[in-house]
Design an enzyme around this catalytic site. Structure first.
Site, mmCIF file in Angstrom:
data_model
loop_
_atom_site.group_PDB
_atom_site.id
_atom_site.type_symbol
_atom_site.label_atom_id
_atom_site.label_comp_id
_atom_site.label_asym_id
_atom_site.label_seq_id
_atom_site.Cartn_x
_atom_site.Cartn_y
_atom_site.Cartn_z
ATOM 1 N N GLU A 2 -6.350 -1.068 15.540
ATOM 2 C CA GLU A 2 -6.953 -2.030 14.610
ATOM 3 C C GLU A 2 -5.964 -3.110 14.201
ATOM 4 O O GLU A 2 -4.825 -2.834 13.843
ATOM 5 C CB GLU A 2 -7.450 -1.309 13.364
ATOM 6 C CG GLU A 2 -8.071 -2.232 12.326
ATOM 7 C CD GLU A 2 -8.233 -1.590 10.966
ATOM 8 O OE1 GLU A 2 -8.265 -2.335 9.967
ATOM 9 O OE2 GLU A 2 -8.284 -0.343 10.883
ATOM 10 N N ARG A 34 2.581 0.980 10.348
ATOM 11 C CA ARG A 34 2.031 1.359 9.043
ATOM 12 C C ARG A 34 3.161 1.299 8.012
ATOM 13 O O ARG A 34 4.010 2.174 7.960
ATOM 14 C CB ARG A 34 1.434 2.768 9.118
ATOM 15 C CG ARG A 34 0.606 3.153 7.901
ATOM 16 C CD ARG A 34 0.049 4.555 8.044
ATOM 17 N NE ARG A 34 -0.893 4.676 9.142
ATOM 18 C CZ ARG A 34 -2.195 4.393 9.050
ATOM 19 N NH1 ARG A 34 -2.702 3.993 7.897
ATOM 20 N NH2 ARG A 34 -2.990 4.520 10.097
ATOM 21 N N SER A 49 -10.197 -6.128 10.158
ATOM 22 C CA SER A 49 -11.425 -5.481 9.712
ATOM 23 C C SER A 49 -12.191 -6.499 8.880
ATOM 24 O O SER A 49 -11.705 -6.947 7.842
ATOM 25 C CB SER A 49 -11.103 -4.233 8.885
ATOM 26 O OG SER A 49 -12.265 -3.493 8.609
ATOM 27 N N ARG A 70 0.846 -1.192 0.000
ATOM 28 C CA ARG A 70 0.000 0.000 0.000
ATOM 29 C C ARG A 70 0.879 1.239 0.000
ATOM 30 O O ARG A 70 1.859 1.324 0.743
ATOM 31 C CB ARG A 70 -0.937 0.013 1.218
ATOM 32 C CG ARG A 70 -1.951 -1.116 1.193
ATOM 33 C CD ARG A 70 -2.926 -1.055 2.333
ATOM 34 N NE ARG A 70 -3.796 -2.231 2.323
ATOM 35 C CZ ARG A 70 -4.657 -2.535 3.282
ATOM 36 N NH1 ARG A 70 -4.773 -1.739 4.328
ATOM 37 N NH2 ARG A 70 -5.405 -3.623 3.185
ATOM 38 N N ARG A 92 1.166 -6.435 12.592
ATOM 39 C CA ARG A 92 0.509 -5.815 13.754
ATOM 40 C C ARG A 92 0.343 -6.822 14.883
ATOM 41 O O ARG A 92 0.386 -6.464 16.060
ATOM 42 C CB ARG A 92 -0.829 -5.217 13.341
ATOM 43 C CG ARG A 92 -0.664 -4.001 12.442
ATOM 44 C CD ARG A 92 -1.919 -3.178 12.316
ATOM 45 N NE ARG A 92 -1.644 -1.952 11.559
ATOM 46 C CZ ARG A 92 -2.456 -0.891 11.522
ATOM 47 N NH1 ARG A 92 -3.586 -0.907 12.200
ATOM 48 N NH2 ARG A 92 -2.124 0.168 10.815
#
Length: 430
Positions: A349, A277, A352, A262, A391
């Site tokens: 988070e 991130r 999801s 990403r 994560r």
């Protein structure tokens, strides 16, 4: 993508759904495009019928020696041919404009999704585990003594720039163990079928899974025209594109562990420290293709699959339902799972899970054949992280940190580490 027929038949409900997303009414402009398209199609069909009828009469007029009628009919055939071409061009133009407009419009939220403008309006629905009470001030993952030898941001920056990391030694092994543990649970206990998919895909796969055109800036495009996948949701979901599945084959439950990429466009300055991130990361992704009647139950099941991984790793978490203003573009309903990170003193988070209804299925024409007969209908698709491996590594390291700089590792990982139970303060497994 939305069904223009449903918009045409119930424009008020469509605009009401957009309003819950904080968007202005769009039904009138969409219906106008659709009316232009349909009028052009109807006109072209009528002109074709006129041309065919005149063509049949041309020969009779010629044979009867009626030169004036012959010329009139021949001119009419030529005029109708031009009219057909013009109307077909109008139809194609209106159809392309309508499709382009529909591709940019987000999914509508389910009726029971909480209304809200931002993450502040999300609703917590579950909480598991109690964060440890530490006798020392917890620190973030990259500052833990035992982690530092195995988490190298400087070398990664030399290789690739910011938002990359080189993992080595014990930390790399723990990361690998986590991915293997997740796959084993999902395949052996949760009934998902493991896949290994490409990480390079074509435009159609990104478009069909609602990543294009809206989120092109969030992904990486190669010079050869391939996209690096942002998640294997793209490959797993698009694997049924154009298919007509037997109802008995549903649900189709899949899982894959892949690299993900990403660009993090628009996230400048956010979570720049550590590996929270990254431009490149690994994720174990779950995808389900279901009968429309079962998609909500499948979402709850998928959420429990993700929660079960955290529980097995003894990581406190909470589950929230995203409000209308915080949901992703393609989602009808989303359950976010946030893991406790003591170094940040907050939940972040880690998964999801979303149902898109038939939103993606319409874009990629994925359908099923009802067992009772009748026309094929669109499937429903769901996706969820099970989990984000990096994560999860952060959570394991921060929750297991000890005052001496070592890390106590979850029991569930011990078999994957050949019986090792601790990341020592020197960076070795012991």
């Amino acid at each position: 993508m939305h069904d223009i027929r449903q918009i045409r038949e119930n424009p008020e409900a469509f605009d009401a759904g957009l309003a819950r997303r904080g968007l202005k009414p769009m039904s009138a402009s969409l219906v106008a495009l659709d009316e232009t398209r349909r009028a052009a199609i109807t006109g072209a069909e009528a002109a074709l019928a006129d041309r065919n009828a005149a063509s049949k009469q041309v020969g009779a007029a010629k044979a009867g020696g009626n030169e004036a009628e012959f010329e009139r009919l021949r001119a009419l055939v030529a005029a109708k041919k031009e009219e057909i071409a013009r109307l077909e061009d109008e139809s194609r133009t209106a159809d392309a404009a309508l499709r382009a407009a529909l591709l940019e419009i987000p999914n509508l939220p389910d009726a029971d999704v909480p209304d809200g403008a931002s993450e502040d309006d999300n609703v917590e629905v579950n909480r598991w585990g109690t964060p440890r009470t530490l006798e020392f001030a917890p620190i973030e993952h990259y500052d833990i003594a035992g982690v530092k030898p195995g988490m190298d941001f400087e070398t990664a920056a030399k290789l690739s720039g910011a938002r990359f990391v080189v993992l080595r030694g014990a930390v790399a092994r723990i990361h690998r163990a986590l991915a293997q543990f997740m796959l084993d649970i999902h395949t052996e206990e949760n009934g998902l079928v493991e896949h290994m998919t490409p990480v390079l895909v074509r435009d159609d796969a990104m478009l069909g899974t609602d990543k294009l055109p809206k989120f092109g800036d969030d992904s990486f495009l190669t010079r050869e025209g391939f996209w690096l996948i942002p998640t294997s949701e793209v490959t797993l979901t698009y694997s049924v594109a154009g298919d007509v599945l037997e109802e008995a084959a549903l649900p189709r439950r899949m899982v894959a562990h892949t690299l993900c990429f990403r660009s993090e466009a628009g996230s400048a300055g956010r979570d720049t420290a550590g590996m929270l991130r990254q431009h490149q990361f690994e994720k174990v992704e779950m995808v389900s293709v279901t009968h429309p009647d079962h998609s909500r139950a499948e979402l709850d099941r998928m959420t429990k699959c993700a929660e079960g991984i955290l529980e097995a790793l003894e990581l406190p978490y909470r589950t929230i339902v995203l409000c209308t203003g915080d949901m992703g573009f393609g989602a009808r309903r989303t359950h976010d799972i946030e893991v406790w990170l003591p170094g940040q003193d907050t939940y972040r988070e880690i998964s999801s899970c979303s149902t898109t209804g038939d939103f993606q299925a319409r874009r990629m024409n994925a359908r099923f054949k009802p067992a009772a007969g009748g026309k094929p209908a669109f499937v429903h698709t769901l996706n969820g992280s099970g989990l984000a491996v990096g994560r999860c590594l952060i959570a394991v390291l921060e929750n297991g940190q000890q005052a001496d700089g070592s890390v106590s590792l979850p029991k569930a990982l011990h078999p994957y580490l050949r019986g090792k139970t601790t990341l020592g303060a020197d960076g070795t497994l012991i």
